[in-house]
Design a protein around this motif. Structure first.
Motif, PDB file in Angstrom:
ATOM      1  N   ALA A 294       0.847  -1.204   0.000  1.00 33.49           N
ATOM      2  CA  ALA A 294       0.000   0.000   0.000  1.00 33.49           C
ATOM      3  C   ALA A 294       0.879   1.250   0.000  1.00 33.49           C
ATOM      4  N   TYR A 295       1.952   1.235   0.759  1.00 35.69           N
ATOM      5  CA  TYR A 295       2.833   2.404   0.826  1.00 35.69           C
ATOM      6  C   TYR A 295       3.533   2.638  -0.525  1.00 35.69           C
ATOM      7  N   TYR A 296       4.140   1.591  -1.066  1.00 29.19           N
ATOM      8  CA  TYR A 296       4.908   1.801  -2.301  1.00 29.19           C
ATOM      9  C   TYR A 296       4.013   2.185  -3.475  1.00 29.19           C
ATOM     10  N   ARG A 297       2.812   1.609  -3.523  1.00 32.40           N
ATOM     11  CA  ARG A 297       1.890   1.999  -4.606  1.00 32.40           C
ATOM     12  C   ARG A 297       1.472   3.469  -4.431  1.00 32.40           C
ATOM     13  N   TYR A 298       1.371   3.908  -3.187  1.00 28.49           N
ATOM     14  CA  TYR A 298       0.974   5.299  -2.944  1.00 28.49           C
ATOM     15  C   TYR A 298       2.075   6.272  -3.371  1.00 28.49           C
ATOM     16  N   ILE A 299       3.329   5.946  -3.060  1.00 26.67           N
ATOM     17  CA  ILE A 299       4.394   6.929  -3.357  1.00 26.67           C
ATOM     18  C   ILE A 299       5.000   6.773  -4.754  1.00 26.67           C
ATOM     19  N   CYS A 300       4.672   5.678  -5.421  1.00 31.87           N
ATOM     20  CA  CYS A 300       5.273   5.406  -6.734  1.00 31.87           C
ATOM     21  C   CYS A 300       5.200   6.602  -7.712  1.00 31.87           C
ATOM     22  N   PRO A 301       4.054   7.263  -7.847  1.00 29.38           N
ATOM     23  CA  PRO A 301       4.009   8.391  -8.799  1.00 29.38           C
ATOM     24  C   PRO A 301       4.984   9.513  -8.449  1.00 29.38           C
ATOM     25  N   TYR A 302       5.321   9.650  -7.160  1.00 31.55           N
ATOM     26  CA  TYR A 302       6.222  10.736  -6.738  1.00 31.55           C
ATOM     27  C   TYR A 302       7.698  10.396  -6.986  1.00 31.55           C
ATOM     28  N   MET A 368       8.955  10.757   8.549  1.00 30.98           N
ATOM     29  CA  MET A 368      10.305  11.075   8.082  1.00 30.98           C
ATOM     30  C   MET A 368      10.175  11.910   6.810  1.00 30.98           C
ATOM     31  N   ASP A 369      11.244  12.635   6.491  1.00 30.20           N
ATOM     32  CA  ASP A 369      11.113  13.516   5.321  1.00 30.20           C
ATOM     33  C   ASP A 369      12.101  13.196   4.194  1.00 30.20           C
ATOM     34  N   GLY A 370      12.671  11.974   4.205  1.00 29.96           N
ATOM     35  CA  GLY A 370      13.677  11.657   3.182  1.00 29.96           C
ATOM     36  C   GLY A 370      13.129  10.936   1.966  1.00 29.96           C
ATOM     37  N   GLY A 371      11.864  10.556   2.012  1.00 32.97           N
ATOM     38  CA  GLY A 371      11.300   9.771   0.909  1.00 32.97           C
ATOM     39  C   GLY A 371      10.769  10.647  -0.213  1.00 32.97           C
ATOM     40  N   TYR A 372       9.992  10.058  -1.112  1.00 36.21           N
ATOM     41  CA  TYR A 372       9.499  10.814  -2.267  1.00 36.21           C
ATOM     42  C   TYR A 372       8.284  11.679  -1.935  1.00 36.21           C
ATOM     43  N   LYS A 373       7.693  11.432  -0.759  1.00 35.85           N
ATOM     44  CA  LYS A 373       6.513  12.204  -0.383  1.00 35.85           C
ATOM     45  C   LYS A 373       6.468  12.250   1.134  1.00 35.85           C
ATOM     46  N   VAL A 374       6.407  13.456   1.683  1.00 38.10           N
ATOM     47  CA  VAL A 374       6.245  13.572   3.140  1.00 38.10           C
ATOM     48  C   VAL A 374       4.760  13.400   3.449  1.00 38.10           C
ATOM     49  N   LEU A 375       4.439  12.363   4.203  1.00 34.31           N
ATOM     50  CA  LEU A 375       3.033  12.002   4.417  1.00 34.31           C
ATOM     51  C   LEU A 375       2.380  12.858   5.496  1.00 34.31           C
ATOM     52  N   ASP A 376       1.119  13.223   5.273  1.00 29.00           N
ATOM     53  CA  ASP A 376       0.374  13.864   6.352  1.00 29.00           C
ATOM     54  C   ASP A 376      -0.555  12.825   6.993  1.00 29.00           C
ATOM     55  N   HIS A 377      -1.237  13.269   8.036  1.00 33.78           N
ATOM     56  CA  HIS A 377      -2.072  12.369   8.837  1.00 33.78           C
ATOM     57  C   HIS A 377      -3.067  11.587   7.966  1.00 33.78           C
ATOM     58  N   SER A 378      -3.741  12.297   7.052  1.00 33.84           N
ATOM     59  CA  SER A 378      -4.787  11.615   6.272  1.00 33.84           C
ATOM     60  C   SER A 378      -4.174  10.628   5.274  1.00 33.84           C
ATOM     61  N   GLU A 379      -2.983  10.929   4.791  1.00 32.17           N
ATOM     62  CA  GLU A 379      -2.327   9.977   3.881  1.00 32.17           C
ATOM     63  C   GLU A 379      -1.890   8.707   4.620  1.00 32.17           C
ATOM     64  N   ILE A 380      -1.401   8.887   5.847  1.00 25.41           N
ATOM     65  CA  ILE A 380      -1.011   7.704   6.644  1.00 25.41           C
ATOM     66  C   ILE A 380      -2.236   6.837   6.891  1.00 25.41           C
ATOM     67  N   MET A 381      -3.332   7.494   7.243  1.00 23.24           N
ATOM     68  CA  MET A 381      -4.585   6.774   7.482  1.00 23.24           C
ATOM     69  C   MET A 381      -5.017   6.028   6.216  1.00 23.24           C
ATOM     70  N   GLU A 382      -4.895   6.693   5.087  1.00 24.05           N
ATOM     71  CA  GLU A 382      -5.298   6.077   3.806  1.00 24.05           C
ATOM     72  C   GLU A 382      -4.449   4.828   3.509  1.00 24.05           C
ATOM     73  N   ILE A 383      -3.132   4.936   3.768  1.00 24.45           N
ATOM     74  CA  ILE A 383      -2.235   3.800   3.521  1.00 24.45           C
ATOM     75  C   ILE A 383      -2.565   2.646   4.474  1.00 24.45           C
ATOM     76  N   LEU A 384      -2.829   2.990   5.732  1.00 29.79           N
ATOM     77  CA  LEU A 384      -3.168   1.942   6.704  1.00 29.79           C
ATOM     78  C   LEU A 384      -4.486   1.262   6.325  1.00 29.79           C
ATOM     79  N   ARG A 385      -5.453   2.071   5.892  1.00 30.45           N
ATOM     80  CA  ARG A 385      -6.733   1.472   5.460  1.00 30.45           C
ATOM     81  C   ARG A 385      -6.531   0.540   4.274  1.00 30.45           C
ATOM     82  N   ALA A 386      -5.686   0.973   3.346  1.00 30.28           N
ATOM     83  CA  ALA A 386      -5.416   0.132   2.165  1.00 30.28           C
ATOM     84  C   ALA A 386      -4.638  -1.123   2.549  1.00 30.28           C
ATOM     85  N   SER A 387      -3.988  -1.105   3.723  1.00 28.68           N
ATOM     86  CA  SER A 387      -3.230  -2.276   4.191  1.00 28.68           C
ATOM     87  C   SER A 387      -4.103  -3.269   4.948  1.00 28.68           C
ATOM     88  N   MET A 388      -5.353  -2.864   5.239  1.00 28.62           N
ATOM     89  CA  MET A 388      -6.231  -3.741   6.042  1.00 28.62           C
ATOM     90  C   MET A 388      -6.622  -4.984   5.244  1.00 28.62           C
TER      91      MET A 388
END
Ligand code: NZQ
Ligand code: ZN
Length: 388
Positions: A294-302, A368-388
Motif C-alpha cells: 500500500a505504501y509503495y503503490r501510494y508513493i510510486c508516482p512521486y 520522516m522527510d527523506g522519501g518521495y513524499k512527506v506524508l500527512d495524517h490523512s495519507e497515513i490513514m489512507e495507507i493503513l486502510r489500504a493495508s487492512m
C-alpha cells in the motif's frame, strides 16, 4: 552526486561455520564478568547455549544470566537488565540470539549507568549517550535486522503504545559479532521469511530516496538480486548453506550503514510497521510486509523514475511498448508476487489490527522527510486502510 560523509564501522565480524571458536580470541580482551543475554529458549533447544557457556567457562569467565528477552524487547525488561548489569558490574554483554537480543543488549549497555530514565532520554528525547557504555558482543542466531553491525536498538513501551528505535553512534556498535549461518537453520520458516523481508525492506528504504546517480544504489540492486535468488533456494531447502550464508551476509550489508552514506533515505515503511508493532506486538518483518505494498503503490508516482529503475534492474521487467507508469507498476507486482511466494503476511488485519486502532496507529507513526513524499495524517490513514 554523493554528499560528503565520514565513515567507519568498528564491529569486527567472524563469519562461517567455525566462527564460534573466535570467541576465544575476543573474550580475553574483557574482564571476568559476562552478562549473557538470550531470548525465550531457542538457544537451549538447539544447543548453541551449551557451546557458548563451554567457551565462556574455558576462558575463566563468570556468567550472569539474563534470559527471557522477548521479541520486540520491552522497556520493562530493559530496566531489569540495567539493574542486573550494574549490580554485577559486568565487563561485557554477550548477546546470543536475534535482533531483539542484540538490540536489548545495546540498550542495556548505554542505560545501565544512565542517571535518568533511559526511555525518556534515548527514546523520547533522542539524546546522545554521555555515560559509561558497557561493551557488547553478539552471537547471531536470527538473520534480518542488521543489529549485529549497527547502532540500532529498538524498544517497545506497551503502556505508551510506542515502539521506537534509537540509532546510536559508533561507540555503541557491537565490538564483535559472530555469524554462523548454520545457527540459523533451526529458525521456524515464519521467522526465516520475516527476516528475509526485513532485509529487503532495509534496502528499499534506502533505495527509494533521491534521484542522484550514486554507487550505493548499484550496490543495493546487487544485494536485492542476491537476496531474491537465495530466498527462493532457502525456501525450498532451509539447510542450503550457500543460500543461508548469502542471506546472512546480505542482511549485514543491508543495514550496517554503508549503503546509506552520502545519500538520503526514506524509512517510512519501518515507521508504519513500528506503530503497527506497538499495537500488536507482531513479528517485525511481518509488520513491514503488511504495509509495504500500500505504501509503495501510494508513493510510486512521486518517485516514478526510481520505481522504473527498480522494475528493470531488480525485477528484469521488459520495457518494450510500455509507459513508465506501467513498467514501475509491473516491478511492484513482481515484488508482491515474490512476497506471496515467501508466504509473508500481506495485510495488517491478519496481524490483529482492527478498525478502532487505526487512529492510534496513525498518531504513533513518526513522519520522516527523506522519501518521495512527506506524508500527512490523512495519507497515513489512507495507507493503513489500504493495508487492512
Ligand atoms: O526468543 P527465542 O527463543 O530465542 O526465539 C526467537 C524469537 O522467538 C526465535 N529465534 C531466534 N533465533 C532462532 C530462533 N528460533 C529457532 N532457532 C534460532 N536459531 O526467533 C524469534 C524472533 O527473534 P527476534 O530476535 O525477535 O527477531 P529479529 O531478529 O527479527 O529481531 C526483531 C527486533 O529487532 C528490531 C525489531 O524492531 C524487533 O524489535 N530491529 C532492529 C534493527 C536494528 N538494530 O537496526 C532494525 C530493524 O529494522 C528492526 O527494527
Ligand atoms: Zn527492519
Amino acid at each position: 552526486m554523493l554528499g560528503n560523509f565520514s565513515y567507519s564501522n568498528p564491529t569486527k565480524l567472524y563469519f562461517g561455520e567455525d566462527s564460534l571458536q573466535f570467541l576465544n580470541e575476543e573474550l580475553p580482551k574483557y574482564g571476568k564478568t559476562i552478562l549473557l543475554t538470550y531470548g525465550g529458549g531457542s538457544i537451549k533447544a538447539n544447543g548453541i547455549y551449551d557451546k557458548v557457556v563451554e567457551i565462556l567457562k574455558a576462558n575463566g569467565k563468570q556468567i550472569v544470566e539474563d534470559g527471557g528477552v522477548m521479541p520486540n524487547p520491552t522497556v520493562q525488561k530493559l530496566y531489569e537488565g540495567c539493574k542486573l548489569a550494574k549490580e554485577h558490574n559486568v565487563d561485557l554483554i554477550l548477546a546470543v540470539g536475534g535482533g531483539s537480543v542484540c538490540d536489548y543488549s545495546k540498550a542495556v549497555s548505554v542505560s545501565a549507568y544512565c542517571e535518568e530514565d533511559p526511555w525518556e532520554k534515548y527514546y523520547i528525547r533522542m539524546e546522545d549517550v554521555d555515560n559509561k557504555i558497557i561493551p557488547v558482543g553478539c552471537v547471531l542466531t536470527m538473520v534480518g535486522t542488521g543489529s549485529e553491525m549497527n547502532g540500532g536498538a529498538v524498544i517497545t513501551n506497551h503502556e505508551q503504545k510506542l515502539k521506537i528505535g534509537h540509532i546510536f553512534g559508533d561507540n555503541v556498535f557491537p565490538k564483535f559479532s559472530i555469524l554462523n549461518p548454520v545457527f540459523t537453520y533451526t529458525l521456524p520458516q515464519y521467522q526465516m521469511v520475516a527476516g528475509i523481508y526485513d532485509i529487503m525492506n532495509h534496502i528499499t528504504e534506502q533505495y527509494f530516496s533521491g534521484e542522484d546517480d550514486n554507487t550505493s544504489d548499484y550496490i543495493m540492486e546487487g544485494l536485492m538480486k542476491s537476496l531474491i535468488h537465495s530466498s527462493r533456494i532457502a525456501l525450498e531447502n532451509p539447510t542450503d548453506y550457500e543460500a543461508r550464508s548469502n542471506i546472512m551476509w546480505t542482511a549485514t550489508w543491508a543495514l550496517n550503514t554503508l549503503v546509506a552514506q552520502g545519500k538520503s533515505t526514506d524509512w517510512m515503511v519501518h515507521m508504519l510497521g513500528q506503530s503497527v508493532g506497538a499495537y500488536t506486538d507482531a513479528t517485525h518483518g511481518m509488520t513491514l510486509s503488511a504495509v509495504s505494498m500500500a505504501y509503495y503503490r501510494y508513493i510510486c508516482p512521486y518517485g516514478l523514475a526510481k520505481f522504473k529503475r527498480f522494475a528493470v534492474n531488480v525485477w528484469d521487467v521488459d520495457c518494450s511498448g510500455k509507459s513508465d507508469e506501467q513498467i514501475a507498476a509491473e516491478g511492484l507486482e513482481r515484488m508482491e508476487a515474490w512476497m506471496k511466494e515467501l508466504g509473508l503476511t500481506m495485510n495488517i488485519s491478519a496481524l490483529g489490527v482492527t478498525e478502532d486502532m487505526l487512529e492510534g496507529i496513525t498518531e504513533g507513526v513518526f513522519v520522516m522527510d527523506g522519501g518521495y513524499k512527506v506524508l500527512d495524517h490523512s495519507e497515513i490513514m489512507e495507507i493503513l486502510r489500504a493495508s487492512m
